[in-house]
Write a protein that holds these residues in place. Structure first.
Motif, PDB file in Angstrom:
ATOM      1  N   VAL A  44       0.842  -1.200   0.000  1.00 40.44           N
ATOM      2  CA  VAL A  44       0.000   0.000   0.000  1.00 40.44           C
ATOM      3  C   VAL A  44       0.877   1.250   0.000  1.00 40.44           C
ATOM      4  CG1 VAL A  44      -1.691   1.309   1.359  1.00 40.44           C
ATOM      5  CG2 VAL A  44      -1.965  -1.145   1.071  1.00 40.44           C
ATOM      6  N   TYR A  45       1.960   1.236   0.755  1.00 40.52           N
ATOM      7  CA  TYR A  45       2.879   2.371   0.793  1.00 40.52           C
ATOM      8  C   TYR A  45       3.540   2.588  -0.579  1.00 40.52           C
ATOM      9  CZ  TYR A  45       6.819   5.314   2.078  1.00 40.52           C
ATOM     10  OH  TYR A  45       7.737   6.331   2.146  1.00 40.52           O
ATOM     11  N   ALA A  48       1.197   4.342  -2.951  1.00 38.04           N
ATOM     12  CA  ALA A  48       1.084   5.774  -2.657  1.00 38.04           C
ATOM     13  C   ALA A  48       2.334   6.518  -3.103  1.00 38.04           C
ATOM     14  CB  ALA A  48       0.851   5.981  -1.165  1.00 38.04           C
ATOM     15  N   THR A  58      -0.027  15.699  -3.889  1.00 45.18           N
ATOM     16  CA  THR A  58      -0.173  14.994  -2.620  1.00 45.18           C
ATOM     17  C   THR A  58      -1.508  15.405  -2.017  1.00 45.18           C
ATOM     18  OG1 THR A  58       2.204  15.090  -2.319  1.00 45.18           O
ATOM     19  CG2 THR A  58       0.905  14.549  -0.399  1.00 45.18           C
ATOM     20  N   GLY A  61      -6.090  11.887   0.148  1.00 44.44           N
ATOM     21  CA  GLY A  61      -6.195  10.450  -0.110  1.00 44.44           C
ATOM     22  C   GLY A  61      -4.842   9.772  -0.051  1.00 44.44           C
ATOM     23  N   THR A  62      -3.813  10.412  -0.583  1.00 45.30           N
ATOM     24  CA  THR A  62      -2.467   9.857  -0.543  1.00 45.30           C
ATOM     25  C   THR A  62      -1.947   9.811   0.885  1.00 45.30           C
ATOM     26  OG1 THR A  62      -2.070  10.814  -2.733  1.00 45.30           O
ATOM     27  CG2 THR A  62      -0.156  10.057  -1.512  1.00 45.30           C
ATOM     28  N   ALA A  64      -3.808   9.604   3.577  1.00 45.55           N
ATOM     29  CA  ALA A  64      -4.576   8.553   4.245  1.00 45.55           C
ATOM     30  C   ALA A  64      -4.048   7.172   3.858  1.00 45.55           C
ATOM     31  CB  ALA A  64      -6.053   8.670   3.888  1.00 45.55           C
ATOM     32  N   GLN A  65      -3.646   7.013   2.608  1.00 46.38           N
ATOM     33  CA  GLN A  65      -3.104   5.733   2.149  1.00 46.38           C
ATOM     34  C   GLN A  65      -1.782   5.419   2.856  1.00 46.38           C
ATOM     35  OE1 GLN A  65      -2.820   5.722  -2.089  1.00 46.38           O
ATOM     36  NE2 GLN A  65      -2.921   3.500  -2.235  1.00 46.38           N
ATOM     37  N   ILE A  66      -0.919   6.401   3.014  1.00 52.38           N
ATOM     38  CA  ILE A  66       0.353   6.191   3.710  1.00 52.38           C
ATOM     39  C   ILE A  66       0.105   5.907   5.188  1.00 52.38           C
ATOM     40  CG2 ILE A  66       2.481   7.352   4.428  1.00 52.38           C
ATOM     41  CD1 ILE A  66       2.510   8.692   1.680  1.00 52.38           C
ATOM     42  N   THR A  67      -0.846   6.585   5.793  1.00 54.17           N
ATOM     43  CA  THR A  67      -1.188   6.328   7.191  1.00 54.17           C
ATOM     44  C   THR A  67      -1.739   4.927   7.366  1.00 54.17           C
ATOM     45  OG1 THR A  67      -1.682   8.674   7.475  1.00 54.17           O
ATOM     46  CG2 THR A  67      -2.548   7.163   9.142  1.00 54.17           C
ATOM     47  N   PHE A  68      -2.595   4.494   6.453  1.00 54.36           N
ATOM     48  CA  PHE A  68      -3.143   3.144   6.503  1.00 54.36           C
ATOM     49  C   PHE A  68      -2.038   2.102   6.339  1.00 54.36           C
ATOM     50  CE2 PHE A  68      -5.257  -0.495   4.360  1.00 54.36           C
ATOM     51  CZ  PHE A  68      -6.082  -0.874   5.406  1.00 54.36           C
ATOM     52  N   ALA A  69      -1.073   2.374   5.470  1.00 49.99           N
ATOM     53  CA  ALA A  69       0.047   1.454   5.281  1.00 49.99           C
ATOM     54  C   ALA A  69       0.875   1.333   6.556  1.00 49.99           C
ATOM     55  CB  ALA A  69       0.923   1.934   4.128  1.00 49.99           C
TER      56      ALA A  69
END
Length: 91
Positions: A44-45, A48, A58, A61-62, A64-69
């Motif tokens: 996922v990282y 992103a 940036t 959504g990007t 949030a994607q890095i945070t989720f990763a």
């Protein structure tokens, strides 16, 4: 015996789940599931980062994607290291 209006007691009489004990003592199960979470966080990282490298903006959504990763990878590390199970074994 407890009456129908009485709640069941928790304590020494309560049975302990065998499936919970098996998962915590199975090193290969923890490695497989924790490693899968760590690798999925890395995937996922990388997705992103690919958007950011291509010059895309940036966005939230990007981020949030890095945070989720990061959360996925941290969850995998917790499963592999099993800090709660290790603490319970010491006492």
């Amino acid at each position: 015996m407890s009456t129908p209006t009485e709640a069941p007691r928790k304590g020494a009489d309560a049975p302990v789940s065998k499936t919970n004990q098996v998962f915590k003592s199975c090193w290969s199960c923890r490695m497989l599931s924790g490693g899968g979470l760590i690798l999925s966080g890395a995937y996922v990282y990388s997705i992103a980062r690919r958007v950011m490298r291509q010059g895309g903006p940036t966005s939230m959504g990007t981020v949030a994607q890095i945070t989720f990763a990061a959360c996925l990878a941290a969850w995998g590390v917790v499963i592999v290291t099993d800090p709660v199970g290790r603490e319970l074994k010491r006492t």
